[in-house]
Design an enzyme around this catalytic site. Structure first.
Site, PDB file in Angstrom:
ATOM      1  N   HIS A 188       0.656  -1.054  -0.060  1.00  0.00           N
ATOM      2  CA  HIS A 188       0.085   0.108   0.066  1.00  0.00           C
ATOM      3  C   HIS A 188       0.767   1.266  -0.117  1.00  0.00           C
ATOM      4  CE1 HIS A 188      -3.476  -2.854   0.681  1.00  0.00           C
ATOM      5  NE2 HIS A 188      -3.970  -1.852   0.196  1.00  0.00           N
ATOM      6  N   GLU A 429     -12.020  -9.873  -5.143  1.00  0.00           N
ATOM      7  CA  GLU A 429     -10.456  -9.982  -4.872  1.00  0.00           C
ATOM      8  C   GLU A 429     -10.159 -11.181  -4.344  1.00  0.00           C
ATOM      9  OE1 GLU A 429      -9.505  -6.606  -2.617  1.00  0.00           O
ATOM     10  OE2 GLU A 429     -11.134  -6.469  -1.185  1.00  0.00           O
ATOM     11  N   ASP A 453      -5.194  -8.101  -4.481  1.00  0.00           N
ATOM     12  CA  ASP A 453      -5.657  -8.953  -3.510  1.00  0.00           C
ATOM     13  C   ASP A 453      -5.767 -10.387  -4.354  1.00  0.00           C
ATOM     14  OD1 ASP A 453      -4.803  -8.282  -1.053  1.00  0.00           O
ATOM     15  OD2 ASP A 453      -6.510  -7.300  -1.028  1.00  0.00           O
ATOM     16  N   CYS A 500     -10.260  -2.096 -10.400  1.00  0.00           N
ATOM     17  CA  CYS A 500      -9.610  -1.185  -9.347  1.00  0.00           C
ATOM     18  C   CYS A 500      -8.593  -1.289  -8.811  1.00  0.00           C
ATOM     19  CB  CYS A 500     -10.611  -0.568  -8.393  1.00  0.00           C
ATOM     20  SG  CYS A 500     -11.002  -1.878  -7.094  1.00  0.00           S
TER      21      CYS A 500
HETATM   22  C1  PEP Z   1      -6.940  -4.625  -4.648  1.00  0.00           C
HETATM   23  O1  PEP Z   1      -6.996  -5.637  -3.920  1.00  0.00           O
HETATM   24  O2  PEP Z   1      -6.819  -4.701  -5.719  1.00  0.00           O
HETATM   25  C2  PEP Z   1      -7.497  -3.292  -4.287  1.00  0.00           C
HETATM   26  C3  PEP Z   1      -7.806  -2.373  -5.106  1.00  0.00           C
HETATM   27  O3  PEP Z   1      -7.601  -3.047  -3.058  1.00  0.00           O
HETATM   28  P1  PEP Z   1      -6.213  -2.547  -2.003  1.00  0.00           P
HETATM   29  O4  PEP Z   1      -5.265  -2.670  -2.950  1.00  0.00           O
HETATM   30  O5  PEP Z   1      -6.466  -1.648  -1.240  1.00  0.00           O
HETATM   31  O6  PEP Z   1      -6.169  -4.005  -1.162  1.00  0.00           O
HETATM   32 MG    MG Z   2      -7.631  -5.293  -2.001  1.00  0.00          MG
END
Ligand code: PEP
Ligand code: MG
Length: 549
Positions: A188, A429, A453, A500
């Site tokens: 992140h 995910e 994920d 996303c």
């Molecule tokens: C993902 O897992 O692709 C996602 C968009 O959520 P995050 O990266 O915040 O886990």
């Molecule tokens: Mg995620």
């Protein structure tokens, strides 16, 4: 000149001065002190500075976020005057003849334990505050000696590692780049760098040598290189590269206001991922048509205690008003795993990515969930808000979530609150969600595929582990087949499907996503125009899907 290498996680060039960011607590050692009076004075000076900072923070929070947000700093200001707390620190310095930093650390820990074992909920919640004020005094003690942690106007942060709760607190006006020794490309912190368009490097083979502090350096986010004390040839080369990047940017800017439409006429929505309402400015500048992922957990990570319903409502309302008729998809709290804050009291887990996180916390501790849903529903009348739930694995979870959401909605309506038309979607995910996506599609209004994920769970590869970066392959056939399956199942059930995860911003794969029939792509703001360019160049009739699957 010294050149170090790592993995670039956000394109761009940054020129600035290095600031080494050390974790204050982990550095503190017990040191014997002979001049006790001087040490006590050092403590009091640091406490005075901390008091001043708290007054300033209180005023800033009050003017920018309102009285309620400022209250925490008032509580801290009171606690820092507490005579028991002050006496304990003085006693430890005097009795043990040791340094003030260690005495403050010990007192903070003792008070933390004392408060957290009390029955009274109010006192329990003060335990984190006492840790926070101790941390602030320690930082001031360290500053008085070596001016540590003060940022330059153009700072390149050099750190062992950064976790989201630290990244989110960094002063973005001054920080041009992050360079970390550890960290993976899919963490992140890397995602946050891309959200903020900050050229950054992880897994860099640099060390935390204090002689680098204050040195001029250039970060090349394209190649993952950092040049310390660059020679004049390198400076010129990098300045030319910067100009080229600016030029490419200008060319992309001509796509503002243009449609996201393929050569063969397929239209797609191109939205942005944000972590904060401050990121909306960049969404608008880059002509995003909406927000496909508002990572609401960053609201929690920025604070020292749970954001209240009112605080959250103000944030969502502001976002909705700013985006006007354009859609904002608020993802409910996805805390846990690498995104941790003290006040959630999350235990250390062996396998935190598969642990107590996201929707699991919300279902186990529904009051946290209800507060957030109330704030989202209340704000929904001010714009075009949708809500999306993370880490879904079963139909039962979705049904429970919908029941809670319905109860919250009814409760608000009974209070006379007006609510907008809030679509409810889920993130896909986990492989479990993919395999039952035909059934899940009957329960919700949309899907958003979280490939970060989904790749981690499909390939059994920890996205946080930098050693596994080479194995982390979102192009893996299994991941791509899953994406196709999810889109097909969405369309069979007349709902839309978006993406996303970071893969959405990868223009090597845009053609394939379009050929699969993706309806929406949500990327960090800085990637919007390059993805738009790719969409407009694509003819989905000519995409060879077999090449990928
Ligand atoms: C993902 O897992 O692709 C996602 C968009 O959520 P995050 O990266 O915040 O886990
Ligand atoms: Mg995620």
């Amino acid at each position: 000149m010294l050149v170090c290498h790592g993995k670039g996680v956000c394109d761009g060039i940054a020129i600035g001065k290095i600031k080494i960011l050390k974790k204050s607590e982990s550095n503190i050692k017990k040191i014997h002190i002979s001049d006790i009076e001087k040490e006590v004075t050092r403590f009091h000076n640091a406490r005075d500075n901390a008091k001043k900072q708290l007054r300033q923070l209180c005023a800033k929070a009050e003017s920018e976020l309102g009285e309620e947000s400022a209250a925490i700093f008032e509580i801290h200001s009171m606690m820092i005057e507490d005579s028991d707390y002050i006496e304990s620190i003085e006693n430890i310095i005097k009795a043990q003849e040791i340094n003030a930093e260690y005495a403050v650390l010990k007192t903070g820990e003792n008070f933390f334990e004392m408060f957290s074992s009390m029955d009274d909920d109010y006192m329990k919640s003060r335990s984190i505050d006492v840790k926070d004020i101790s941390d602030r005094i320690i930082k001031n003690l360290l500053n008085t000696d070596n001016d540590e942690n003060k940022l330059y106007d153009k700072t390149i942060i050099l750190a062992e590692d950064l976790v989201p709760s630290e990244t989110v607190r960094i002063d973005k006006d001054k920080v041009l780049s992050f360079v970390t020794i550890n960290g993976s490309s899919n963490s992140h912190t890397a995602i946050l760098a891309r959200t903020l368009s900050i050229p950054s490097i992880v897994s860099c083979n640099i060390n935390m040598d204090s002689k680098f502090d204050g040195k001029t350096a250039i970060v090349d986010g394209f190649t993952g290189e950092i040049y310390i004390d660059p020679d004049s040839v390198t400076v010129e080369k990098m300045k030319t590269k910067m100009k080229e990047t600016d030029l490419q940017r200008e060319q992309l800017n001509t796509l503002k206001g243009k449609e996201n439409i393929t050569v063969d006429g397929k239209k797609v929505k191109l939205y942005a991922n944000i972590g904060n309402i401050r990121d909306i400015a960049s969404v608008l500048t880059n002509d995003g048509n909406g927000i496909g992922l508002f990572r609401s957990e960053f609201i929690y990570l920025e604070r020292n205690k749970f954001p209240t319903e009112e605080e959250q409502f103000c944030i969502y309302k502001k976002a909705a008003e700013t985006m006007g008729r354009n859609k904002i998809i608020i993802r409910t709290l996805d805390i846990g795993s690498d995104k941790k804050v003290d006040y959630f009291n999350l235990k250390k887990e062996e396998n935190s990515a598969m642990g107590y996180r996201a929707i699991r916390i919300c279902l186990k501790e529904p009051e946290i969930f209800r507060t957030q849903l109330r704030a989202i529903y209340r704000a929904s009348i001010y714009g075009n808000i949708s809500v999306m739930y993370p880490m879904i694995t079963s139909i039962e979870e979705v049904k429970k979530i919908k029941d809670i959401a319905k109860e919250v909605r009814n409760e608000l309506e009974n209070e006379g609150v007006k609510i907008g038309n809030v679509e409810q979607g889920i993130m896909i995910e986990t492989p479990a969600a993919v395999l039952i996506s035909d059934e899940l599609a009957k329960e919700v209004d949309f899907f958003s595929i979280g490939t970060n994920d989904l790749t981690q769970y499909t390939l059994a590869i920890d996205r946080q582990n930098e050693k596994l970066d080479d194995f982390y392959n979102p192009y893996h056939k299994s991941v791509l087949k899953m994406i196709k399956m999810v889109i097909d199942n969405a369309h069979k059930n007349n709902i839309w499907a978006g993406i996303c995860g970071e893969l959405g911003a990868d223009i090597n794969i845009t053609e394939l996503l379009l050929a699969f029939g993706i309806d929406e792509i949500s990327v960090s703001s800085s990637a919007i125009l390059k993805v738009r360019k790719k969409i407009r160049e694509t003819d989905t009739r000519k995409v060879n899907i077999r090449k990928w699957l």
